[in-house]
Enzyme design. Structure first.
Site, mmCIF file in Angstrom:
data_model
loop_
_atom_site.group_PDB
_atom_site.id
_atom_site.type_symbol
_atom_site.label_atom_id
_atom_site.label_comp_id
_atom_site.label_asym_id
_atom_site.label_seq_id
_atom_site.Cartn_x
_atom_site.Cartn_y
_atom_site.Cartn_z
ATOM 1 N N GLN A 135 0.815 -1.221 0.000
ATOM 2 C CA GLN A 135 0.000 0.000 0.000
ATOM 3 C C GLN A 135 0.844 1.266 0.000
ATOM 4 O OE1 GLN A 135 -2.174 -1.014 3.533
ATOM 5 N NE2 GLN A 135 -0.298 -1.407 4.668
ATOM 6 N N HIS A 149 -8.957 2.890 19.836
ATOM 7 C CA HIS A 149 -8.104 1.861 20.433
ATOM 8 C C HIS A 149 -8.611 1.408 21.799
ATOM 9 C CE1 HIS A 149 -4.940 3.411 17.454
ATOM 10 N NE2 HIS A 149 -5.360 2.234 17.047
ATOM 11 N N ASP A 202 0.253 0.643 13.941
ATOM 12 C CA ASP A 202 0.638 1.789 14.766
ATOM 13 C C ASP A 202 0.899 1.445 16.232
ATOM 14 O OD1 ASP A 202 -2.149 2.034 16.087
ATOM 15 O OD2 ASP A 202 -2.600 2.175 13.949
ATOM 16 N N GLU A 245 1.214 -8.236 11.733
ATOM 17 C CA GLU A 245 1.024 -7.088 10.826
ATOM 18 C C GLU A 245 1.641 -7.445 9.471
ATOM 19 O OE1 GLU A 245 -0.373 -3.902 10.542
ATOM 20 O OE2 GLU A 245 0.656 -3.958 8.611
ATOM 21 N N ASP A 296 1.161 -12.412 7.079
ATOM 22 C CA ASP A 296 -0.208 -12.241 6.615
ATOM 23 C C ASP A 296 -1.168 -12.813 7.677
ATOM 24 O OD1 ASP A 296 -2.552 -12.110 5.224
ATOM 25 O OD2 ASP A 296 -1.729 -12.934 3.367
ATOM 26 N N ASP A 355 -7.603 -5.202 13.858
ATOM 27 C CA ASP A 355 -7.471 -3.760 13.638
ATOM 28 C C ASP A 355 -7.003 -3.561 12.199
ATOM 29 O OD1 ASP A 355 -7.146 -1.073 13.762
ATOM 30 O OD2 ASP A 355 -5.313 -1.118 14.957
ATOM 31 N N THR A 390 -7.576 -2.354 7.910
ATOM 32 C CA THR A 390 -8.061 -1.305 7.028
ATOM 33 C C THR A 390 -9.486 -1.690 6.602
ATOM 34 O OG1 THR A 390 -7.083 -2.510 5.203
ATOM 35 C CG2 THR A 390 -5.768 -0.756 6.129
ATOM 36 N N PRO A 428 -5.081 -4.799 0.888
ATOM 37 C CA PRO A 428 -4.649 -5.983 1.635
ATOM 38 C C PRO A 428 -5.644 -6.425 2.722
ATOM 39 C CG PRO A 428 -3.264 -4.080 2.173
ATOM 40 C CD PRO A 428 -4.130 -3.688 1.021
HETATM 41 N N1 AG3 Z 1 -8.120 0.939 11.586
HETATM 42 C C1 AG3 Z 1 -9.369 1.348 11.051
HETATM 43 C C2 AG3 Z 1 -9.386 2.297 9.914
HETATM 44 C C3 AG3 Z 1 -10.752 2.502 9.349
HETATM 45 C C4 AG3 Z 1 -10.837 3.645 8.432
HETATM 46 N N2 AG3 Z 1 -12.070 3.569 7.765
HETATM 47 C C5 AG3 Z 1 -13.072 4.414 7.771
HETATM 48 N N3 AG3 Z 1 -12.913 5.660 8.005
HETATM 49 N N4 AG3 Z 1 -14.199 3.924 7.500
HETATM 50 C C6 AG3 Z 1 -6.934 1.618 11.336
HETATM 51 C C7 AG3 Z 1 -5.792 1.335 12.224
HETATM 52 C C8 AG3 Z 1 -5.872 1.993 13.533
HETATM 53 N N5 AG3 Z 1 -4.996 1.397 14.471
#
Ligand code: AG3
Length: 287
Positions: free
Chosen positions: A37, A68, A92, A112, A144, A162, A164, A169
């Site tokens: 990405q 979080h 993160d 991760e 993965d 946690d 995307t 991915p």
């Molecule tokens: N975790 C979720 C991101 C979601 C973004 N999507 C959205 N705005 N619909 C990202 C990692 C945080 N530790």
């Protein structure tokens, strides 16, 4: 007019060109393209440091606590006897940091996929992990997530996804295959929680997840938190378990839990219980 030059703005492209949000970039801290990405870390006067992956805002220093804390403490405290936690994603380190606040947690394994994102967050957004990566209870692996749950023989009490959104991915982390391997990697009564997007704009993601997980788990629901950088109101966090007890944990039990509430900025036992009360527009999607 001030700010009529949009050159120095990050434009989020989560909803194509239908709905964009723009954040001023005061300073770019890191920019790279990994195997998986595009990664961007920049500073914004309101949000502090911001992490964006493939042009979608992932986390920011100033509002990360909401997401979080809720993604971590709700499953761990509902369960009540968590020793082993698996985190999928979470480059993160914000979830890892919150998991380690639980003294009963003996081991936190984090998988991760993107080593470049992981190292960039460690270096440019150290407040997020706040030392969690070097805690002796942390086991951080670049791999993965779906392969890991498929192949591991370990069992976990809580799995926190946690991820995307289901683009790029992250897609596989929303499949029936992934949830069934995750179920295999849970101890009896274990809980899996996931991020399920903003229901107002991502209703399909919510419905698809619900229908898929109904096939596998006895208790499926969502709870909510408003995360300011995730434009569109409440974010839905998904919850699935075979135990019907965890959802019914009492507020008294939560108040007695061994978590230092003075460290919390969003989570309280009351917020925990209330977060499962879904506004009607969200309930209607699940009918
Ligand atoms: N975790 C979720 C991101 C979601 C973004 N999507 C959205 N705005 N619909 C990202 C990692 C945080 N530790």
């Amino acid at each position: 007019m001030e700010n009529n030059n949009f050159d120095n703005f990050f434009v989020e492209k989560l909803y194509g060109s239908n709905w964009n949000q723009m954040l001023k970039i005061s300073k770019v801290l890191f920019e790279s393209k990994s195997e998986f990405q595009d990664i961007l870390i920049f500073e914004n006067p309101i949000f502090g440091k911001v992490l964006a992956l493939d042009n979608v805002l992932q986390t920011t220093e100033n509002d990360e606590f909401i997401y979080h804390e809720m993604l971590t403490h709700v499953p761990i405290l509902s369960h009540g006897k968590v020793k082993k936690v698996l985190i999928i994603g979470g480059a993160d380190g914000g979830v890892l940091r919150e998991v380690l606040l639980h003294k009963e947690v003996e081991k936190a394994t984090m998988i991760e996929i993107d080593g470049i994102a992981l190292n960039a967050c460690k270096k440019y957004m150290p407040k997020l992990s706040n030392g969690a990566f070097s805690d002796p209870r942390s086991d951080v692996i670049v791999a993965d997530g779906i392969d890991y749950v498929k192949n591991t023989n370990e069992k976990f009490d809580v799995i926190i996804v946690d991820s995307t959104d289901p683009i790029g991915p992250g897609i596989v982390l929303f499949t029936e295959e992934f949830y069934s391997y995750s179920k295999k990697a849970l101890n009896p009564g274990g809980i899996i929680v996931t991020q399920n997007g903003v229901p107002f704009a991502q209703g399909k993601e919510l419905i698809d997840t619900y229908n898929t997980r109904k096939k596998l788990f006895k208790d499926n629901r969502f709870y909510i938190a408003p995360v300011f950088g995730y434009i569109g109101g409440f974010m839905a966090l998904g919850w699935a378990t075979d135990s019907s007890e965890h959802f019914n944990v009492s507020i008294e039990t939560l108040k007695k839990a061994n978590l230092d509430l003075s460290k919390m900025k969003y989570y309280t036992p009351g917020v925990h219980k209330a977060s499962f009360a879904l506004p009607m527009y969200i309930q209607n999607k699940l009918k």
